[in-house]
Design a protein around this motif. Structure first.
Motif, short mmCIF file in Angstrom:
data_model
loop_
_atom_site.label_atom_id
_atom_site.label_comp_id
_atom_site.label_asym_id
_atom_site.label_seq_id
_atom_site.Cartn_x
_atom_site.Cartn_y
_atom_site.Cartn_z
N ALA A 18 0.85 -1.20 0.00
CA ALA A 18 0.00 0.00 0.00
C ALA A 18 0.87 1.24 0.00
CB ALA A 18 -0.90 0.00 1.23
N LEU A 27 0.43 -4.46 3.54
CA LEU A 27 -0.94 -4.45 4.06
C LEU A 27 -1.46 -5.87 3.91
CD1 LEU A 27 -3.61 -1.79 3.31
CD2 LEU A 27 -4.23 -4.17 3.18
N ILE A 70 -4.35 -8.58 3.97
CA ILE A 70 -5.79 -8.76 3.96
C ILE A 70 -6.05 -10.13 4.60
CG2 ILE A 70 -7.86 -8.93 2.55
CD1 ILE A 70 -6.36 -7.29 0.44
N TYR A 96 -8.04 -6.27 8.19
CA TYR A 96 -6.78 -5.86 7.59
C TYR A 96 -5.74 -5.69 8.69
CZ TYR A 96 -10.28 -4.42 4.24
OH TYR A 96 -11.36 -4.39 3.41
N MET A 113 -7.25 4.54 5.07
CA MET A 113 -7.85 3.22 4.81
C MET A 113 -9.26 3.36 4.25
SD MET A 113 -5.90 0.63 5.35
CE MET A 113 -7.04 -0.73 5.57
N THR A 117 -8.50 -1.77 -1.41
CA THR A 117 -7.54 -2.82 -1.04
C THR A 117 -7.41 -3.88 -2.12
OG1 THR A 117 -9.34 -3.81 0.19
CG2 THR A 117 -7.73 -2.56 1.44
#
Lengths: 244, 210
Positions: free
Chosen positions: B74, B85, B87, B97, B195, B200
């Motif tokens: 990210a 980042l 997931i 996250y 965010m 994402t």
């Protein structure tokens, strides 16, 4: 051969080299009479910055001791290659790369140690005690003597750090060796003691001014002890001479 | 040898060459040490991250077993450049996250933080990822020394003023480490803001395929 030289005192024709101090003296002078922390007041920046707790002080002391010993040994082994004109840049390069290599290795193979000592290791690169010992001793003596000198100075500096750290922590937060288990394992968990609640402490002791004051008191204490000893010696001499 | 002591230009040049040689030797030894220890350091880093990640997600999100982390890179103001980042998915469903973000407001950069959150961006746990703050002062915010970081658990962007109490905010701070405390509070708020606007799914995967 040695007998004749020992008994007859023939003045040397060339420049007479000053008598080399004994090994014990080389080691002990770093502890007291030439203590880097109390007499030469070297390495003040890390000393004052890090000594707000006994554990931090011990960490920096150990890191300094290890790096100082290694760099002194290295420099004394190489001292024929280190010419007078270029000695300072060579010291800087050697010490910096030594510290960097050591911190890489500690990070890779002793992760726990690195978590507690890692920050101190990189502080040490700029520590002038190491340059000072390289210049004053390691650059012109044999490896054994240089190592002893480094050990003496390292331990002497470490003890000053520890004393300053313990006093400041005690005054400021009422604890001694709090959080030591990260550095020393379970052994220190027993050493760690709390004397009074943290909110009753003198916060100034942990802040930078406290560092200066505590260090100054330690220096004064050392000078007072030295002075007291000298007075006693002189007094003894005077009384004896009066009787005669 | 006598030529070296009396002929000054020759001595100067030799000294230069000697200095060069020792300098090269030093550089080589540092590069070698770095090269030799890089895999071990990297491995340790990943292992630490994995064990950390498992504890960072909110209790509501984790604890369903079958937790998988999918690493993305990210880049956004408030997070930093090319920060990992993760997931987190459980049973094919996104549950939260974990993001590493940097704060420019500490005493010495980089100050990297790591936080876990669920999909509605409610924080699980915030922790220090990498800190070069002054030992003994800036590291007081650490979990080992205080419970400063625990106050973030369960908070979301809305509903609080993201500042330390000293400046009228809703967060406690560690006296003596106000700068670091404030850096963490404001960086966390910036990260949550970033965010909200971050897609994402569109992020590039990490190198190394973790």
């Amino acid at each position: 051969m040695s007998e004749t030289e020992g008994t007859t005192e023939v003045p040397e024709m060339g420049n007479p080299a000053p008598a080399k101090p004994s090994f014990a003296h080389t080691f002990l002078r770093g502890l007291w009479s030439e203590n880097p922390g109390l007499c030469q007041l070297l390495g003040l920046c890390p000393l004052l910055a890090v000594t707000n707790s006994a554990v931090n002080a011990l960490g920096l002391g150990l890191a300094t001791l290890a790096v100082l010993t290694m760099s002194s040994l290295l420099i004394s082994v190489l001292h024929r290659l280190i010419w007078r004109e270029i000695r300072i840049p060579i010291y800087v390069a050697l010490i910096a790369s030594l510290v960097t290599c050591v911190s890489f290795m500690v990070e890779a193979y002793y992760p726990r140690l690195h978590e507690s000592l890692g920050i101190y290791l990189s502080l040490i690169v700029t520590n002038c005690i190491i340059m000072g010992r390289a210049e004053a001793c390691a650059g012109k003596s044999d490896p054994l003597r240089a190592t002893l000198d480094a050990l003496g100075c390292g331990i002497g500096f470490g003890l000053v750090l520890l004393a300053t750290g313990a006093i400041r922590e005690l005054l400021g937060t009422g604890t001694v060796f709090a959080g030591g288990e990260e550095l020393l394992g379970d052994l220190a968990a027993q050493v760690s003691t709390t004397l009074f609640a943290p909110d009753q402490g003198i916060t100034a002791a942990i802040l930078p001014p406290g560092g200066f004051i505590v260090l100054a008191l330690l220096v004064a204490l050392k000078n007072a002890l030295d002075l007291h000893r000298r007075h006693r010696r002189e007094n003894r001499l005077r009384i004896r001479s009066r009787r005669v | 040898m006598s030529a070296l002591t009396h002929n000054r230009p020759l001595r100067a040049i030799t000294a230069g060459i000697l200095l060069c040689a020792i300098g090269c030797l030093c550089v080589w030894s540092v590069l070698y040490a770095r090269h030799a220890t890089a895999p071990a350091i990297e491995q340790r880093h990943m292992a630490r991250l994995d064990s950390m990640a498992a504890t960072l997600l909110p209790v509501s999100a984790s604890g369903q077993g079958d937790l998988r982390l999918n690493c993305r890179l990210a880049s956004a103001p408030g997070i930093g450049r090319n920060m990992p980042l993760y997931i987190a998915t459980s049973g094919g469903k996104e549950i939260g996250y974990i993001v590493v973000y940097s704060s420019p407001r500490g005493y010495s950069n980089p100050l990297l933080l790591i936080a876990g959150m669920d999909t509605s961006l409610r924080l699980g746990k915030v922790d220090i990822h990498l800190s070069r703050e002054t030992p003994g002062i800036g590291d007081k915010v650490d979990r080992r020394h205080s419970d400063f970081l625990d106050q973030f658990t369960g908070r979301a962007l809305d509903g609080q003023f993201w500042e330390v109490r000293k400046s009228g905010g809703d967060f406690d701070y560690i006296s003596g480490a106000t700068v670091t405390s404030r850096a963490i509070v404001t960086a966390t708020a910036d990260m949550l803001k970033a965010m909200q606007n971050l897609d994402t799914r569109g992020l590039a995967p990490c190198k190394g395929g973790k």
